[in-house]
Design an enzyme around this catalytic site. Structure first.
Site, PDB file in Angstrom:
ATOM      1  CE  LYS A  39     -20.644  -2.972   6.188  1.00  0.00           C
ATOM      2  NZ  LYS A  39     -20.771  -4.286   5.514  1.00  0.00           N
ATOM      3  CG  ASN A  81     -20.212 -10.132   2.148  1.00  0.00           C
ATOM      4  OD1 ASN A  81     -20.310  -9.751   3.320  1.00  0.00           O
ATOM      5  ND2 ASN A  81     -21.235 -10.139   1.304  1.00  0.00           N
ATOM      6  CB  CYS A  88     -28.842  -8.245  11.584  1.00  0.00           C
ATOM      7  SG  CYS A  88     -30.240  -7.237  12.073  1.00  0.00           S
ATOM      8  CE  LYS A 147     -29.845  -5.465   0.887  1.00  0.00           C
ATOM      9  NZ  LYS A 147     -28.504  -4.854   0.824  1.00  0.00           N
ATOM     10  N   GLY A 201     -26.827  -9.214  -8.119  1.00  0.00           N
ATOM     11  CA  GLY A 201     -26.125  -9.691  -9.308  1.00  0.00           C
ATOM     12  C   GLY A 201     -26.199  -8.800 -10.519  1.00  0.00           C
ATOM     13  CB  THR A 232     -20.924  -8.151  -6.448  1.00  0.00           C
ATOM     14  OG1 THR A 232     -21.427  -8.525  -5.168  1.00  0.00           O
ATOM     15  CG2 THR A 232     -19.676  -8.939  -6.747  1.00  0.00           C
TER      16      THR A 232
HETATM   17  C1  LIG Z   1     -18.853  -6.913   0.671  1.00  0.00           C
HETATM   18  C2  LIG Z   1     -20.318  -6.761   0.879  1.00  0.00           C
HETATM   19  C3  LIG Z   1     -20.802  -6.110   1.998  1.00  0.00           C
HETATM   20  C4  LIG Z   1     -22.166  -5.966   2.182  1.00  0.00           C
HETATM   21  N1  LIG Z   1     -22.619  -5.295   3.282  1.00  0.00           N
HETATM   22  C5  LIG Z   1     -23.961  -5.083   3.424  1.00  0.00           C
HETATM   23  C6  LIG Z   1     -24.458  -4.295   4.486  1.00  0.00           C
HETATM   24  O1  LIG Z   1     -23.715  -3.760   5.306  1.00  0.00           O
HETATM   25  N2  LIG Z   1     -25.803  -4.125   4.587  1.00  0.00           N
HETATM   26  C7  LIG Z   1     -26.681  -4.665   3.689  1.00  0.00           C
HETATM   27  O2  LIG Z   1     -27.873  -4.454   3.803  1.00  0.00           O
HETATM   28  N3  LIG Z   1     -26.226  -5.396   2.652  1.00  0.00           N
HETATM   29  C8  LIG Z   1     -24.882  -5.615   2.502  1.00  0.00           C
HETATM   30  N4  LIG Z   1     -24.439  -6.348   1.436  1.00  0.00           N
HETATM   31  C9  LIG Z   1     -25.410  -6.908   0.481  1.00  0.00           C
HETATM   32  C10 LIG Z   1     -25.554  -5.997  -0.719  1.00  0.00           C
HETATM   33  O3  LIG Z   1     -26.088  -4.764  -0.344  1.00  0.00           O
HETATM   34  C11 LIG Z   1     -26.459  -6.643  -1.764  1.00  0.00           C
HETATM   35  O4  LIG Z   1     -27.726  -6.860  -1.173  1.00  0.00           O
HETATM   36  C12 LIG Z   1     -25.944  -7.967  -2.267  1.00  0.00           C
HETATM   37  O5  LIG Z   1     -24.539  -7.938  -2.374  1.00  0.00           O
HETATM   38  C13 LIG Z   1     -26.568  -8.385  -3.586  1.00  0.00           C
HETATM   39  O6  LIG Z   1     -26.268  -7.487  -4.606  1.00  0.00           O
HETATM   40  P1  LIG Z   1     -25.042  -7.697  -5.634  1.00  0.00           P
HETATM   41  O7  LIG Z   1     -25.145  -9.076  -6.162  1.00  0.00           O
HETATM   42  O8  LIG Z   1     -25.244  -6.638  -6.655  1.00  0.00           O
HETATM   43  O9  LIG Z   1     -23.787  -7.509  -4.850  1.00  0.00           O
HETATM   44  C14 LIG Z   1     -23.067  -6.496   1.246  1.00  0.00           C
HETATM   45  C15 LIG Z   1     -22.587  -7.157   0.127  1.00  0.00           C
HETATM   46  C16 LIG Z   1     -21.234  -7.302  -0.069  1.00  0.00           C
HETATM   47  C17 LIG Z   1     -20.750  -8.022  -1.289  1.00  0.00           C
END
Ligand SMILES: Cc1cc2nc3c(=O)[nH]c(=O)nc-3n(C[C@H](O)[C@H](O)[C@H](O)COP(=O)(O)O)c2cc1C
Ligand SMILES: Cc1cc2nc3c(=O)[nH]c(=O)nc-3n(C[C@H](O)[C@H](O)[C@H](O)COP(=O)(O)OP(=O)(O)OC[C@H]3O[C@@H](n4cnc5c(N)ncnc54)[C@H](O)[C@@H]3O)c2cc1C
Ligand SMILES: Cc1cc2nc3c(=O)[nH]c(=O)nc-3n(C[C@H](O)[C@H](O)[C@H](O)COP(=O)(O)OP(=O)(O)OC[C@H]3O[C@@H](n4cnc5c(N)ncnc54)[C@H](O)[C@@H]3O)c2cc1C
Ligand SMILES: Cc1cc2nc3c(=O)[nH]c(=O)nc-3n(C[C@H](O)[C@H](O)[C@H](O)COP(=O)(O)O)c2cc1C
Ligand code: FES
Ligand code: FES
Lengths: 277, 314, 314, 277
Positions: free
Chosen positions: B43, B67, B127, B162, B241, B263
């Site tokens: 995280k 989120n 951020c 990122k 996704g 996710t």
């Molecule tokens: C609950 C949650 C918390 C997240 N926290 C972070 C984070 O702390 N730092 C970050 O770079 N991305 C964070 N993300 C983004 C994910 O790393 C990812 O880029 C994004 O969810 C897209 O991928 P997914 O569709 O597979 O979830 C978070 C995503 C979710 C759903």
């Protein structure tokens, strides 16, 4: 005395994603359903107060995306059975309510920290209303196993709305029904009921669940009588495993307010630390 | 056996499956053996202690979720004292995701992470940059360049940057990160979204807005991954996704050399081990001996530079 | 009966439901009575004859679809000769969507649309501006301002400007359109996306990339609609993923005074009449006498200007 | 003689979104399914060559988003019946194939322009392979109604793969089976078969569907013998009503190449105008 929240999770694989099969599914009271699954043994190393995270069925009308957390209502490792008592409230539980016998259901668990039973306790008391009964029911199962007394104060709108009373009785619990319609469920009445149990030395530990009103009451009773207690709390969840940090709630601890994850440090918390919401 | 090892610059991963930041913690070890993963990604951590956003912090939408967790953090000290040692037993390389609201703060935290046990840094530059207008660094090429340059000066560890989808300048931002000597790009973070309860008329998130993730977001992330691959020479890690082996394959086909799964792990906690196994099977079925042969195998017939002019909606 | 009439500047619509450009044509009259709609919105027309993009022009994705139709157009002449007269029998106001790849071209086509039978112009400025770097006008506030100013000079008809989600500057673009005297904003067009067939390894669209629409896109469009409402004083028309009455209500709650329905009509051709009826029922159930009381009724507790600083992903 | 593509749609509500109920659903050949629905009468004002746009069922495994176009295999307004013959090829048709008797299905139609039958025609000939038979089948039904002769040249890999032969025979058509395994289906053989029919004055109109090979063949035969023909074409569709313009194909017309919408100007086109793909 109360086990501290388990911050360092064990490294063994204790959480399982399994597919269960519906054995029975029926109405428990108006708007409530009782779902019994056949699940692989590995997922049945459960403790009262733990929960599962349920993947609700999807069809053309509704596609709940996140899983739904549900307390374990009953579990039986030998029989390979797991049951949930739930209220149909939104799209996920509505989808769930359509499951038929033989349908398959993906569940993840057991999750979270369950209730603790103090070593020297003899008399357990639980106070619950509505679906809170589901969460507290396994305590009766556990009390029987440990040979402890358990009183279940079951609150409802009216006697017809009382749920799971027979279930508690069958597990050897003493049921004390209180209802709004009979005027036995208001805070003052409950307070004197609980104070009476404390005075009679028939309450070594108190458990509750869900409502703000019950939380406040049990906190007061517990504080005044020096009786420990626990509450099971709810919060919206995504992962339910401790990863996403969406399920936090504030708790009073050491003079400060700390945020804890309901899915991981909870869902069961020290009743004095819990905060109204 | 299909060879799943993949290289991201100096790092070699045993397979291309790793978690996305913020959707993974050591708690996952209770579900499966973490060492089956290509890498472990923390995280996002910050230097200071942060509380995070008000609840509700998540809500579901069609085909995904929003989120607004808000990077709660126990601070760098706690990370170094408790988390880093706890990762020691794992063989999978540890990538630490970091963030900060200013360039100096960002550089400062990265300078303290040149430590054994840390295999790489993922800079979460989505951020807000509080020193300028509050827009995220990753939204513009100039701010991306400045922050990545500052981080590069502080570390020789692999530096992953990122990207955010909240921009009209994906290609320019990717190129700015490369020019500032990022070692790889992670594409992408969540896209700013909103949900409201039509009956209570309240926003569904405590913080009003949040980031969309999950299958609904995939076509956007895949487009960005492709744009990035086509416009830079450093490796691209796909994210957004991914839930099925076809999703993994789509990101690999467009040229991502690894993927992050977010996710999907919430919906199926066993998603990552399953995707690793399914990828083996998929590549074997398609007749590939190694995942590296499959990476970038898109049959698009498009010249490399045609892509930058496609940023308008059709 | 709940009063569904809604005002968009000088125009009064009998209800807030209208089609989104490109997802509607007079062919719809074979499905239902077009005069039940709040307005009729044409497919974007261009001055010149255009062929459109190669096929496949659509593909499905989770919770939505991608399209790269590419504005095939029979040209302005054919529109004026054949289409415009054919719309004469309808009472619902006709909004003509137009586009052009240059500011002068855009102004030129709009100047020819000051005609009886046309109730308003929708400027689709999500098309590449070939005079600059090929990015769409709507991606940046300065190009938005210039094109909208030019159109404003050519017409006194209600001028709606349609925003794109392919930007990190929604608020700035919305304000630029307002400053250039647009009468309303349509929020939003599709977001650039991509899909690949993992087995054939070919892009699923002939044009490689396309725009995402449908439920998957809704949270992004709703966020943009809210941002727009909070940052300008002109009316906002919501568009993106609307399929159910709750979706309509969400856009109205955040302050949109009408909505456009696109992809949902492909899935259910009777979606628009159903949404109109369902909205009646919904508002009655929720105790509203008129839709205007419901518009903008969000309980967000957020000050008007807090929003522009929320463009970073969480 | 051939009706021109209908550019100005009629203003009556001829397209209906209705919910049908599955009456029967069974295998027609390996990989092919025959689906019969009970649908409201209003949707049954059909012509051969038209199609419906079908909303495939959704479950946790697959969520096809767009509808799927399917030719009308049979329709009976009096009985309120509509049927489709389809090949299970991807996620939408796979989802469709799981429908049980009594299940409901949302369909939109009838859509597109059907086949034309020239006024003076006495002998119709159709050439089809695989699922193309589905599209051409209603021509047999119509030919019988009009008292015209119809020959169905049905092509397949082997005699076992021949489909719907009985269906055509039951509708009074003369079936000429040709197969790869027997070496009767290659272009030369078919060409001489068709030339023979033309010479014998037993072919006033030729219809085909689907494959490039058949298109080319029928174009040549038709051109050489001066016999008109039509082809039903396929293209991916979103709206199927003429609104989205995704379903265009190129056609040769008046020395130029024009783009026409398969859903609206088609799916049936003049065979000489159609282009190979
Ligand atoms: C609950 C949650 C918390 C997240 N926290 C972070 C984070 O702390 N730092 C970050 O770079 N991305 C964070 N993300 C983004 C994910 O790393 C990812 O880029 C994004 O969810 C897209 O991928 P997914 O569709 O597979 O979830 C978070 C995503 C979710 C759903
Ligand atoms: C640890 C735990 C144990 C629970 N045990 C039970 C139980 O045994 N029986 C029972 O009936 N209910 C229980 N609940 C509440 C149950 O999770 C919700 O009723 C359920 O999630 C509602 O889903 P829905 O789709 O029907 O409602 P919707 O309102 O459509 O849900 C929308 C979203 O909000 C979440 N949500 C809504 N209500 C709650 C809630 N009270 N708690 C957490 N998330 C919520 C949903 O999970 C979903 O993400 C428990 C909750 C928790 C956290
Ligand atoms: C007018 C018309 C009539 C048709 N009639 C029949 C019929 O009677 N029987 C039959 O078996 N098939 C018929 N088809 C083809 C049928 O539509 C496709 O087989 C079906 O859409 C495949 O869907 P899927 O989800 O199984 O495949 P997938 O490959 O998963 O589909 C992905 C997407 O591609 C589209 N697609 C795939 N193949 C085709 C195709 N050949 N034509 C158009 N779109 C396609 C799908 O609709 C979907 O949008 C017809 C097509 C058209 C245009
Ligand atoms: C097939 C298709 C064609 C479109 N064509 C146009 C167009 O010509 N002009 C335009 O401004 N928007 C066009 N759009 C965008 C829609 O008007 C709408 O903004 C978008 O689809 C989001 O709404 P929806 O999710 O309800 O479809 C098109 C969308 C689709 C799906
Ligand atoms: S639900 Fe993810 S941390 Fe509790
Ligand atoms: S499918 Fe939309 S125009 Fe043919």
């Amino acid at each position: 005395m109360l086990s501290p929240a388990q911050l360092e999770p064990s490294k063994e694989r204790s959480i399982h994603e399994v597919v269960g099969t519906v054995v029975t599914h029926r109405d428990a009271a108006s708007g409530y359903r009782l779902l019994e699954l056949d699940v692989p043994q590995e997922a049945l190393d459960c403790r009262p107060g733990q929960f599962f995270h349920i993947l609700c069925p999807v069809d053309g009308q509704s596609q709940p995306f996140l899983r739904r957390p549900m307390s374990i209502f009953g579990y039986d490792r030998d029989a390979g059975r797991l049951s949930f008592l739930y209220k149909v409230s939104g799209i996920g539980t509505a989808a769930l309510s359509g499951l038929d016998e033989g349908d398959r259901l993906n569940v993840v668990g057991p999750l979270g920290n369950g209730f603790t039973i103090p070593q020297n306790a003899r008399h357990l008391v639980l106070v619950a209303r509505g679906v809170g009964l589901a969460t507290l029911a396994p305590l009766a199962q556990e009390a029987r196993r440990l040979g402890l007394g358990l009183k279940a104060i079951c609150s409802a709108r009216s006697p017809e709305h009382l749920m799971s009373i027979d279930h508690f009785r069958a597990l050897g619990a003493e049921v004390i029904p209180v209802t709004d319609s009979e005027g036995t469920s208001d805070p003052e009445q409950l307070r004197s009921l609980l104070d009476g149990l404390a005075e009679a030395d028939e309450m070594d530990m108190i458990y509750t669940c869900g409502s703000n009103r019950l939380l406040k009451l049990c906190q007061q009773v517990g504080r005044d009588a020096g009786i420990p207690g626990e509450i099971a709390l709810e919060q919206q969840m995504a992962c339910a495993i401790g990863m996403c940090q969406c399920c936090v709630r504030p708790f009073r601890r050491g003079g400060a307010v700390v945020q804890e994850r309901v899915c991981r440090e909870g869902p069961v918390f020290d009743i004095q630390e819990a905060m109204e919401w | 056996m299909v060879d799943l090892t993949t290289r991201i610059g100096a790092l070699t991963l045993q397979n291309p499956i790793m978690p996305a930041s913020g959707t993974f913690s050591r708690d996952m070890a209770e579900v499966f053996e973490l060492d089956m993963l290509g890498a472990l990604v923390t995280k996002t951590i910050t230097a200071e202690v942060r509380g995070g956003n008000p609840t509700p912090r998540v809500c579901e939408v069609d085909g995904g979720m929003l989120n607004s967790i808000g990077i709660p953090s126990k601070g760098l000290g706690a990370f170094l004292a408790n988390e880093l040692p706890a990762y020691a037993p794992y063989r999978a390389p540890l990538i630490v995701s970091v963030s900060a609201p200013s360039i100096d703060g960002f550089a400062e935290i990265v300078s303290q992470l040149n430590l054994p046990g840390i295999a790489g840094i993922e800079a979460n530059i989505s951020c807000p940059n509080i020193e300028e207008d509050g827009k995220a660094f990753a939204m513009r090429p100039d701010t991306t360049a400045r922050v990545v340059e500052a981080l590069r000066r502080e570390t020789d560890l692999p530096l992953w940057v990122k990207l955010t989808p909240n921009t009209g300048e994906t290609v320019e931002v990717a190129q700015a990160a490369e020019a500032a000597r990022a070692d790889a790009l992670v594409v992408a973070n969540t896209i700013l979204s909103m949900a409201v309860d039509a009956r209570t008329r309240r926003p569904k998130l405590g913080n009003l807005m949040g980031g969309l993730s999950g299958p609904a977001f995939k076509p956007i992330a895949l487009r960005m991954a492709y744009q990035s691959v086509r416009s830079v020479d450093i490796p691209v890690i796909g994210c957004g996704g991914i839930s099925t082996v076809e999703d993994v394959a789509e990101f690999l086909v467009v040229g991502a050399c690894a993927v992050q799964v977010g996710t999907a792990s919430f919906i199926n906690p066993t998603a990552m081990p399953r995707l690793r196994d399914d990828l083996q099977g998929f590549l074997a079925e398609e007749g590939y001996a190694s995942v590296s042969d499959f990476i970038g195998s898109i049959r698009d017939g498009a010249p490399g530079d045609a892509v930058r002019f496609m940023e308008a909606a059709p």
